[in-house]
Structure formats: C-alpha cells, structure tokens
Scaffold this motif. Structure first.
Motif, mmCIF file in Angstrom:
data_model
loop_
_atom_site.group_PDB
_atom_site.id
_atom_site.type_symbol
_atom_site.label_atom_id
_atom_site.label_comp_id
_atom_site.label_asym_id
_atom_site.label_seq_id
_atom_site.Cartn_x
_atom_site.Cartn_y
_atom_site.Cartn_z
ATOM 1 N N HIS A 1 -53.489 0.405 -30.250
ATOM 2 C CA HIS A 1 -54.101 1.528 -29.594
ATOM 3 C C HIS A 1 -54.121 1.162 -28.094
ATOM 4 C CE1 HIS A 1 -55.690 3.281 -33.327
ATOM 5 N NE2 HIS A 1 -55.768 2.022 -33.665
ATOM 6 N N LEU A 2 -53.845 2.211 -27.298
ATOM 7 C CA LEU A 2 -53.960 1.986 -25.969
ATOM 8 C C LEU A 2 -55.392 2.092 -25.542
ATOM 9 C CD1 LEU A 2 -51.315 4.646 -24.312
ATOM 10 C CD2 LEU A 2 -51.388 2.402 -24.135
ATOM 11 N N PRO A 3 -55.825 1.159 -24.845
ATOM 12 C CA PRO A 3 -57.265 1.098 -24.146
ATOM 13 C C PRO A 3 -57.628 2.459 -23.488
ATOM 14 C CG PRO A 3 -55.941 -0.794 -23.062
ATOM 15 C CD PRO A 3 -54.870 0.122 -23.999
ATOM 16 N N PRO A 4 -58.861 2.696 -23.592
ATOM 17 C CA PRO A 4 -59.403 3.898 -22.859
ATOM 18 C C PRO A 4 -59.520 3.738 -21.512
ATOM 19 C CG PRO A 4 -61.217 2.579 -24.309
ATOM 20 C CD PRO A 4 -59.835 2.173 -24.454
ATOM 21 N N GLY A 5 -59.188 4.578 -20.686
ATOM 22 C CA GLY A 5 -59.388 4.722 -19.284
ATOM 23 C C GLY A 5 -58.324 4.195 -18.568
ATOM 24 N N ARG A 6 -58.001 3.953 -17.283
ATOM 25 C CA ARG A 6 -56.874 3.413 -16.817
ATOM 26 C C ARG A 6 -57.417 2.234 -16.127
ATOM 27 N NH1 ARG A 6 -52.050 6.150 -16.690
ATOM 28 N NH2 ARG A 6 -51.877 5.569 -14.287
ATOM 29 N N GLY A 7 -57.200 0.974 -17.203
ATOM 30 C CA GLY A 7 -57.349 -0.197 -16.794
ATOM 31 C C GLY A 7 -56.333 -0.882 -15.866
ATOM 32 N N SER A 8 -56.344 -2.269 -15.587
ATOM 33 C CA SER A 8 -55.336 -2.670 -14.786
ATOM 34 C C SER A 8 -53.895 -2.439 -15.799
ATOM 35 C CB SER A 8 -55.549 -4.080 -14.824
ATOM 36 O OG SER A 8 -55.368 -4.811 -15.729
#
Length: 169
Positions: free
Chosen positions: A99-106
């Motif tokens: 699962h891609l992490p939510p939001g635009r992290g690093s």
C-alpha cells in the motif's frame, strides 16, 4: 508408491509458490503499461535461478487496507495483466500487496517500505520500471537500496511502441 516431493508436477494450472527458504525474484507491479516488461524480465531471472517470483502489487492509498489481501479483486486484476507474460516460463509466484503511504511523504519513504517488504521475503533482486509512481520508480528504489543496504534493483524500460506499417497498394 508415493511421488517424491522433489519432482514438480507439470500442468497448465498456475499455482502460488510456497514462501519457504527460497530467495524469490521480486517484481514491482504498479498497474501501468510497464508491468508486462517488468514481469517478463523478473520471470526470466527467476527461471534462470529456479526460484519463484514475488509479485508485489502496489495499491493506491485511498483503497481500504482491510479488504485488500493477495486474493482480493484489485490485486487479482493487476496480476491478471502480467500472467500471460510469466505463464510460459512456468515459475511459481508469491502474490503480495504493498500500500502506498497516504500523502506525499519523502521520495524515498515508499521505496524504503517496499524494499523492506522484499527483504522480509528474502528477495535478493527487485525488478522495477524506470518510470513509476512517486517513489516507486527504479531510480528511487536504487537510491533507497544504496542508502539502506537493500536488495539489488534492476531497472526495466519497456520496448518503445512502433506503429504497424501498412503495405501500400
């Protein structure tokens, strides 16, 4: 007389491989057109080593995690697109969901998590597309592997599209 377990049964049915002490070759499937080239390159590597494939289906963050497992409909849809490419190689496969992490992290956060998943499955090689979703393209995975001492990442570029030439009358 009982059949020996060391001799595999050869039939046309694709069966998921067992995740034992084998070191599978991981393929990152992001539900893009590049997945076919990635799966085919990973299948060739796995066939040469006689190991199964670890097919990592990347799911967007807005999809509910509770209903997503390796046998869910969205994951089966991603895997169904690449099965014609890896089917003739007759290697086993291990389905997995990332699962891609939510939001635009690093940029490297998702890459590190995906490489950690491959490491948990003891995969020494990861095959990914040169271009992909945020943080899951081959350059980001290569950088994350170099920083964290992860598996070796192979970058695959799909063949360029060439229009069919029609014969002139």
């Amino acid at each position: 007389m009982t059949r020996l377990l060391s001799h595999p049964v050869r039939d046309s049915v694709h069966r998921p491989a067992r995740a034992g002490l084998v070191q599978p070759v991981a393929a990152v499937l992001t539900d893009r057109i590049d997945d076919a080239a990635v799966a085919e390159a990973a299948a060739r590597m796995a066939l040469a080593r006689r190991v199964p494939l670890l097919l990592i289906a990347v799911m967007p963050p807005h999809v509910r995690r509770s209903s997503l497992g390796p046998a869910s409909a969205p994951v089966r849809a991603v895997l169904a697109r690449v099965m014609p490419k890896i089917g003739p190689h007759a290697t086993g496969y291990i389905p997995e969901v990332f699962h891609l992490p939510p939001g635009r992290g690093s940029r490297l956060a998702a890459a590190k998590e995906l490489l950690a998943l491959a490491t948990r499955h003891r995969a020494p090689d990861v095959v990914a597309a040169r271009r992909g979703p945020h943080g899951l393209d081959a350059p980001a995975l290569i950088e994350a592997a170099a920083l964290g001492g992860g598996p070796f990442v192979h970058a695959v570029t799909p063949a360029s599209w060439v229009p069919l030439r029609s014969l002139s009358p």
